[in-house]
Design a protein around this motif. Structure first.
Motif, PDB file in Angstrom:
ATOM      1  N   ARG A  52       0.752  -1.558  -0.261  1.00  0.00           N
ATOM      2  CA  ARG A  52      -0.110  -0.618  -0.007  1.00  0.00           C
ATOM      3  C   ARG A  52       1.120   1.467  -0.220  1.00  0.00           C
ATOM      4  O   ARG A  52       0.457   2.645  -0.586  1.00  0.00           O
ATOM      5  N   PHE A  53       2.419   1.064   0.976  1.00  0.00           N
ATOM      6  CA  PHE A  53       2.956   2.487   0.651  1.00  0.00           C
ATOM      7  C   PHE A  53       4.343   2.251   0.316  1.00  0.00           C
ATOM      8  O   PHE A  53       5.024   3.313   0.307  1.00  0.00           O
ATOM      9  N   LYS A  54       4.541   1.219  -0.381  1.00  0.00           N
ATOM     10  CA  LYS A  54       6.017   1.350  -1.234  1.00  0.00           C
ATOM     11  C   LYS A  54       5.950   0.426  -2.416  1.00  0.00           C
ATOM     12  O   LYS A  54       4.657  -0.940  -2.246  1.00  0.00           O
ATOM     13  N   GLN A  55       6.964   0.568  -2.548  1.00  0.00           N
ATOM     14  CA  GLN A  55       7.628  -0.381  -3.688  1.00  0.00           C
ATOM     15  C   GLN A  55       8.448  -1.177  -3.816  1.00  0.00           C
ATOM     16  O   GLN A  55       9.403  -0.573  -3.309  1.00  0.00           O
ATOM     17  N   ILE A  56       8.692  -2.303  -4.248  1.00  0.00           N
ATOM     18  CA  ILE A  56       9.990  -2.676  -4.347  1.00  0.00           C
ATOM     19  C   ILE A  56      10.678  -3.448  -5.368  1.00  0.00           C
ATOM     20  O   ILE A  56       9.875  -3.725  -6.374  1.00  0.00           O
ATOM     21  N   TYR A  57      11.848  -3.277  -5.506  1.00  0.00           N
ATOM     22  CA  TYR A  57      12.347  -2.990  -6.726  1.00  0.00           C
ATOM     23  C   TYR A  57      13.424  -4.285  -6.328  1.00  0.00           C
ATOM     24  O   TYR A  57      13.996  -4.505  -5.318  1.00  0.00           O
ATOM     25  N   LYS A  58      13.936  -5.106  -7.481  1.00  0.00           N
ATOM     26  CA  LYS A  58      14.930  -6.123  -7.507  1.00  0.00           C
ATOM     27  C   LYS A  58      16.667  -5.005  -7.524  1.00  0.00           C
ATOM     28  O   LYS A  58      16.665  -3.910  -8.252  1.00  0.00           O
ATOM     29  N   ALA A  59      17.329  -5.006  -6.370  1.00  0.00           N
ATOM     30  CA  ALA A  59      18.830  -4.286  -6.832  1.00  0.00           C
ATOM     31  C   ALA A  59      20.341  -5.322  -6.352  1.00  0.00           C
ATOM     32  O   ALA A  59      19.678  -7.200  -6.030  1.00  0.00           O
ATOM     33  N   PHE A  60      21.447  -4.973  -6.310  1.00  0.00           N
ATOM     34  CA  PHE A  60      22.133  -5.853  -6.488  1.00  0.00           C
ATOM     35  C   PHE A  60      23.623  -4.838  -5.118  1.00  0.00           C
ATOM     36  O   PHE A  60      23.438  -3.631  -5.082  1.00  0.00           O
ATOM     37  N   ASP A  61      23.644  -6.067  -4.116  1.00  0.00           N
ATOM     38  CA  ASP A  61      25.273  -5.334  -3.871  1.00  0.00           C
ATOM     39  C   ASP A  61      26.069  -5.668  -4.067  1.00  0.00           C
ATOM     40  O   ASP A  61      26.432  -6.566  -4.431  1.00  0.00           O
ATOM     41  N   THR A  62      27.067  -4.524  -4.757  1.00  0.00           N
ATOM     42  CA  THR A  62      27.769  -4.833  -5.231  1.00  0.00           C
ATOM     43  C   THR A  62      29.784  -5.289  -4.669  1.00  0.00           C
ATOM     44  O   THR A  62      30.598  -6.322  -5.407  1.00  0.00           O
ATOM     45  N   GLN A  63      29.507  -5.430  -3.653  1.00  0.00           N
ATOM     46  CA  GLN A  63      30.359  -5.799  -2.713  1.00  0.00           C
ATOM     47  C   GLN A  63      30.390  -6.689  -1.837  1.00  0.00           C
ATOM     48  O   GLN A  63      31.467  -7.874  -2.288  1.00  0.00           O
ATOM     49  N   ILE A  64      29.146  -7.671  -2.147  1.00  0.00           N
ATOM     50  CA  ILE A  64      29.255  -9.183  -1.895  1.00  0.00           C
ATOM     51  C   ILE A  64      29.154  -9.306  -3.176  1.00  0.00           C
ATOM     52  O   ILE A  64      29.182 -10.804  -3.267  1.00  0.00           O
ATOM     53  N   GLY A  65      27.878  -9.613  -3.766  1.00  0.00           N
ATOM     54  CA  GLY A  65      28.043  -9.721  -5.197  1.00  0.00           C
ATOM     55  C   GLY A  65      26.737 -10.416  -5.025  1.00  0.00           C
ATOM     56  O   GLY A  65      26.376 -11.965  -5.707  1.00  0.00           O
ATOM     57  N   ILE A  66      25.733 -10.404  -4.027  1.00  0.00           N
ATOM     58  CA  ILE A  66      24.247 -10.998  -4.298  1.00  0.00           C
ATOM     59  C   ILE A  66      22.639 -10.592  -4.464  1.00  0.00           C
ATOM     60  O   ILE A  66      23.108  -8.565  -4.563  1.00  0.00           O
ATOM     61  N   ASP A  67      22.338 -10.538  -4.907  1.00  0.00           N
ATOM     62  CA  ASP A  67      21.051  -9.818  -5.143  1.00  0.00           C
ATOM     63  C   ASP A  67      20.047  -9.575  -3.669  1.00  0.00           C
ATOM     64  O   ASP A  67      20.248 -10.103  -3.069  1.00  0.00           O
ATOM     65  N   VAL A  68      19.207  -8.327  -4.106  1.00  0.00           N
ATOM     66  CA  VAL A  68      18.716  -7.987  -2.301  1.00  0.00           C
ATOM     67  C   VAL A  68      17.552  -6.929  -2.957  1.00  0.00           C
ATOM     68  O   VAL A  68      17.556  -7.250  -4.342  1.00  0.00           O
ATOM     69  N   ALA A  69      17.001  -6.878  -2.229  1.00  0.00           N
ATOM     70  CA  ALA A  69      15.310  -5.579  -2.484  1.00  0.00           C
ATOM     71  C   ALA A  69      15.877  -4.374  -1.983  1.00  0.00           C
ATOM     72  O   ALA A  69      16.704  -3.934  -0.844  1.00  0.00           O
ATOM     73  N   TRP A  70      15.269  -3.439  -2.669  1.00  0.00           N
ATOM     74  CA  TRP A  70      15.513  -2.333  -2.597  1.00  0.00           C
ATOM     75  C   TRP A  70      13.976  -1.405  -2.762  1.00  0.00           C
ATOM     76  O   TRP A  70      12.793  -1.315  -3.656  1.00  0.00           O
ATOM     77  N   SER A  71      13.501  -1.117  -1.838  1.00  0.00           N
ATOM     78  CA  SER A  71      11.922  -0.550  -0.905  1.00  0.00           C
ATOM     79  C   SER A  71      12.018   0.812  -1.170  1.00  0.00           C
ATOM     80  O   SER A  71      12.982   1.479  -0.275  1.00  0.00           O
ATOM     81  N   LYS A  72      11.430   1.626  -1.903  1.00  0.00           N
ATOM     82  CA  LYS A  72      10.735   2.890  -1.949  1.00  0.00           C
ATOM     83  C   LYS A  72       9.146   3.739  -1.341  1.00  0.00           C
ATOM     84  O   LYS A  72       8.646   2.763  -1.129  1.00  0.00           O
ATOM     85  N   ILE A  73       9.304   4.154  -0.207  1.00  0.00           N
ATOM     86  CA  ILE A  73       8.718   4.630   0.278  1.00  0.00           C
ATOM     87  C   ILE A  73       8.113   6.252   0.121  1.00  0.00           C
ATOM     88  O   ILE A  73       9.041   7.166   0.839  1.00  0.00           O
ATOM     89  N   THR A  74       7.284   6.239  -1.024  1.00  0.00           N
ATOM     90  CA  THR A  74       7.887   8.273  -1.245  1.00  0.00           C
ATOM     91  C   THR A  74       6.034   8.949  -0.766  1.00  0.00           C
ATOM     92  O   THR A  74       5.227   8.223  -0.527  1.00  0.00           O
ATOM     93  N   ALA A  75       6.568   9.081  -0.358  1.00  0.00           N
ATOM     94  CA  ALA A  75       5.404  10.612   0.442  1.00  0.00           C
ATOM     95  C   ALA A  75       4.739  11.103  -0.355  1.00  0.00           C
ATOM     96  O   ALA A  75       2.823  10.945   0.415  1.00  0.00           O
TER      97      ALA A  75
END
Length: 420
Positions: A52-75
């Motif tokens: 309801r309040f956020k959108q989740i994107y696929k992201a990448f951690d360049t230091q460890i080399g793994i996929d992560v989740a990037w959530s954005k909560i917009t005003a």
């Protein structure tokens, strides 16, 4: 963020510099949409979830080399004020210090003042949330529900034991995440309870006292956990606003013990059980198969050999004993297995590893576990996880158990139609 693992709290609550967090020129601008201020995490355009309040994107951690989740909560479009954004960031950054196998790991959190949004980097769970997972898998055995319940309660037990206690305040099946290949369950979305009043405003619904108390007290989390259990067992989507429906829904729970267990979660707040008490409830205990009849012989291997001999006509139609020994990290394992009525009946001997040559060393501890593998509802990983939960096995020993079970079960089970 200089060096360091994606660990707790290392200068994670900062304000983004609009001049440094645009997507770099890496040759794949069509995918990379944004980079965190320290240049560690790359956000892609692929959306992997929405709330309801956020959108989740696929992201990448360049230091460890793994996929992560990037959530954005917009005003916008929720008209969140700067004060509300700062409050949310303050709550979310508490998650950076949490370390538990049943709590989503948070790596970084910051407010982007130029874009009027909050960014949160967490573990990525590919099977989505528990509500989606349950709707996808309609036929879920009660045994699997119990395993999920134990993991959720262990996460709550950890949060509630902190000083001061951490209250999730908005626990629902869509705030709990699943790794489908392993059955791993983790609680997520800590810090978003701040936004609950906005949900009430948008729904034009007045909160009940129970709904208001859920944000303030650990007993509210237990009530919410009870609703999650009801949802898993009745397949009816339940959120805190459905609390008035609980008495009727309890009558729809097909298992009497499960209904009693849930009643301990959603009853009178003054008598409501804690997470620790619920973990000790008989409903959640691992139920072992009755031990096989005693046989002649001094030790596990001798007993197995005696049972494996084919002279007993009473065992006609049953498979032969399977025997295996494995050396683990903290325990040495010896399995015996016998097929009966399409199921494999196992006996596991776990001998604790110690230095028997040390002066004054105690005799090694031997644990005996009897259990049944039902191919219709069980997997090797799930059985190994249950043994691990009960005896606090190391990850190495857990995988050894699972690997041994997988190896035997990958072959035709003794006693199956192909072996008779």
């Amino acid at each position: 963020m200089e060096g360091g693992a994606a660990g707790a709290g290392a200068s994670s609550n900062h304000v983004a510099d609009p001049d440094t967090n645009d997507a770099p020129h890496t040759g794949d601008e069509d995918e990379v949409a944004e980079v965190d201020p320290e240049g560690r995490y790359y956000r892609y355009t692929e959306v992997v979830g929405r709330g309801r309040f956020k959108q989740i994107y696929k992201a990448f951690d360049t230091q460890i080399g793994i996929d992560v989740a990037w959530s954005k909560i917009t005003a916008e479009p929720h008209h969140l004020s700067d004060e509300q954004l700062q409050q949310i960031v303050g709550e979310m950054t508490k998650g950076l210090d949490l370390e538990h196998p049943n709590i989503i790991k948070c790596f970084e959190c910051w407010e982007d003042q130029q874009r009027h949004c909050i960014n949160l980097i967490t573990e990525l769970f590919t099977s989505g949330n528990l509500r989606q997972y349950r709707n996808l898998h309609k036929h879920l055995d009660l045994k699997a529900v119990k395993r999920m319940a134990r993991q959720i309660l262990k996460g709550l037990e950890y949060l509630h034991a902190m000083q001061p206690p951490v209250v999730h305040g908005d626990l629902r099946c869509d705030k709990i995440y699943v790794n489908g290949h392993s059955g791993e369950i983790k609680i997520g979305d800590l810090g978003l309870a701040t936004l609950i009043p906005l949900r009430w405003e948008e729904s034009e619904q007045d909160p009940t006292p129970e709904m208001e108390d859920m944000q303030k007290d650990v007993r509210g989390d237990i009530f919410a956990f009870g609703l999650c259990m009801l949802e898993l067992l009745t397949l009816k989507q339940l959120d805190p606003q459905h609390c008035l429906e609980v008495p009727q829904l309890l009558t729809q729970v097909p298992d009497a013990e499960a209904a009693r267990f849930i009643a301990n979660c959603v009853g009178d707040p003054q008598q409501r059980h804690t997470a620790s008490q619920l973990l000790d409830d008989p409903f959640l205990q691992v139920r072992k198969a009755p031990p096989p009849e005693p046989t002649a012989g001094g030790g596990p291997s001798e007993a197995a050999a005696g049972e494996g001999e084919g002279g007993d006509s009473s065992n006609a139609g049953e498979g032969q004993i399977a025997i295996g020994k494995l050396r683990g990290e903290d325990y040495n394992f010896e399995f015996q297995g016998k097929a009966r009525e399409g199921k494999m009946h196992f006996r596991l001997f776990m001998t604790q590893v110690n230095d028997s040559s040390a002066e004054g060393a105690n005799p090694p501890v031997v644990r005996t576990i009897d259990f049944v593998f039902d191919p219709d509802v069980d997997t090797a990983d799930n059985l190994a996880a249950e043994i691990s939960e009960e005896f606090a096995l190391s990850p190495t020993d857990t995988e050894i158990c699972a690997a041994a079970l997988r190896e035997w079960l990958a072959k035709d089970m003794p006693g199956s139609d192909s072996n008779q």
